[in-house]
Design an enzyme around this catalytic site. Structure first.
Site, mmCIF file in Angstrom:
data_model
loop_
_atom_site.group_PDB
_atom_site.id
_atom_site.type_symbol
_atom_site.label_atom_id
_atom_site.label_comp_id
_atom_site.label_asym_id
_atom_site.label_seq_id
_atom_site.Cartn_x
_atom_site.Cartn_y
_atom_site.Cartn_z
ATOM 1 N N GLY A 107 0.780 -1.228 0.000
ATOM 2 C CA GLY A 107 0.000 0.000 0.000
ATOM 3 C C GLY A 107 0.813 1.279 0.000
ATOM 4 N N ASP A 108 2.112 1.167 0.285
ATOM 5 C CA ASP A 108 2.977 2.363 0.247
ATOM 6 C C ASP A 108 4.409 1.900 -0.016
ATOM 7 O OD1 ASP A 108 3.931 4.923 0.383
ATOM 8 O OD2 ASP A 108 3.809 5.088 2.569
ATOM 9 N N LEU A 109 4.592 1.186 -1.124
ATOM 10 C CA LEU A 109 5.870 0.528 -1.403
ATOM 11 C C LEU A 109 6.837 1.479 -2.097
ATOM 12 C CD1 LEU A 109 6.895 -2.341 -0.819
ATOM 13 C CD2 LEU A 109 6.358 -2.948 -3.176
#
Length: 287
Positions: free
Chosen positions: A189-191
């Protein structure tokens, strides 16, 4: 006053083997992170972030049971619950390594090694999404989430934008129409680059671990691929896609559409958490 001063007693208790002046401090969207030699203390920046700490702990414990081929932070202590005078915090194990420097991918051998490890990382998350114990432990992306996101941006953020900003946002939100509801893979989700740590071995980077699983869901891998493209550029993303062997089936279109929402996602979280700094940054191109 800085965080080392305002939380001096707490940090001294949680990180007794570290000198205050040696502690590194990083500011994320949801937490201020204080990094000791062996442990990390996450201090929520808003009440909303503090309320989400138990969910974060549950997700990290579920991830710890998986053999993903890289390390994830282990939750050690959560404190500061309602009814106490202590500031809310979450203490995690520290993962060694550092994010890649911006110019590291100028070397083709380094870029190839990084792309291959990202492809392996994403394949592992895809396999994990089929594990029933994981599917029970982690949240599923809700059906209709992109439509609701678009509605929320229009109702909560448009009033803060210029006319041109609203036109830009409307184009980006329209691109979300028709995105399928997928929940087959674990999605970080926030790579972005700042959340992926590497160690160097014989001149090449080796993936050490992945941080900041606040937004982990069972969802569409296009979200993580979009973050890779946003961090490292289209060239590396193309390598990852080729090595991963994904059949397109609209994947490229989904990546582009989702990547176009990143600033709006940041701003929407920020306006709800009352984080003026993150809100201003997220809306910078819409004002």
């Amino acid at each position: 006053m800085n965080i080392r001063t305002t939380h001096h007693a707490l940090l001294r208790r949680l990180l007794p083997d570290d000198k205050p002046g040696d502690l590194a401090v990083r500011q994320g969207q949801f937490h201020t992170v204080v990094i000791g030699s062996e442990r990390v203390v996450c201090l929520p920046r808003t009440r909303g972030a503090a309320a989400r700490l138990p969910e974060r702990v549950a997700a990290l414990r579920a991830l710890a049971r998986l053999d993903l081929g890289f390390r994830t932070p282990e939750p050690l202590v959560q404190g500061g619950a309602d009814g106490t005078d202590e500031a809310p915090f979450l203490m995690l194990s520290r993962i060694p390594g550092e994010p890649l420097e911006a110019d590291a991918l100028n070397d083709a051998h380094v870029a190839g090694a990084v792309a291959a490890q990202y492809a392996t990382l994403l394949a592992g998350l895809d396999r994990a999404g089929a594990d029933e114990s994981v599917r029970v432990a982690l949240p599923h992306a809700q059906e209709g989430r992109w439509r609701r996101f678009a509605d929320n941006v229009r109702s909560e953020l448009f009033v803060l934008m210029s006319d041109n900003g609203r036109l830009r946002a409307e184009r980006e939100l329209t691109a979300l129409d028709g995105l399928p509801h997928l929940t087959r893979a674990v999605v970080h989700g926030d790579l972005g680059a700042e959340n992926v740590l590497w160690e160097w071995d014989h001149g090449l980077p080796r993936l050490a671990g992945v941080l900041d699983w606040d937004d982990v869901t069972l969802s569409d891998p296009a979200e993580d691929l979009a973050a890779i493209g946003a961090s490292y550029g289209h060239g590396l993303l193309e390598q990852v896609l080729a090595l991963g062997g994904w059949s397109d089936n609209g994947l490229t279109t989904r990546i582009v559409a989702i990547r176009g929402t990143f600033a709006l996602q940041q701003a929407l979280y920020a306006v709800r958490d009352g984080d003026e700094g993150e809100l201003a940054d997220g809306l910078a191109d819409y004002r």
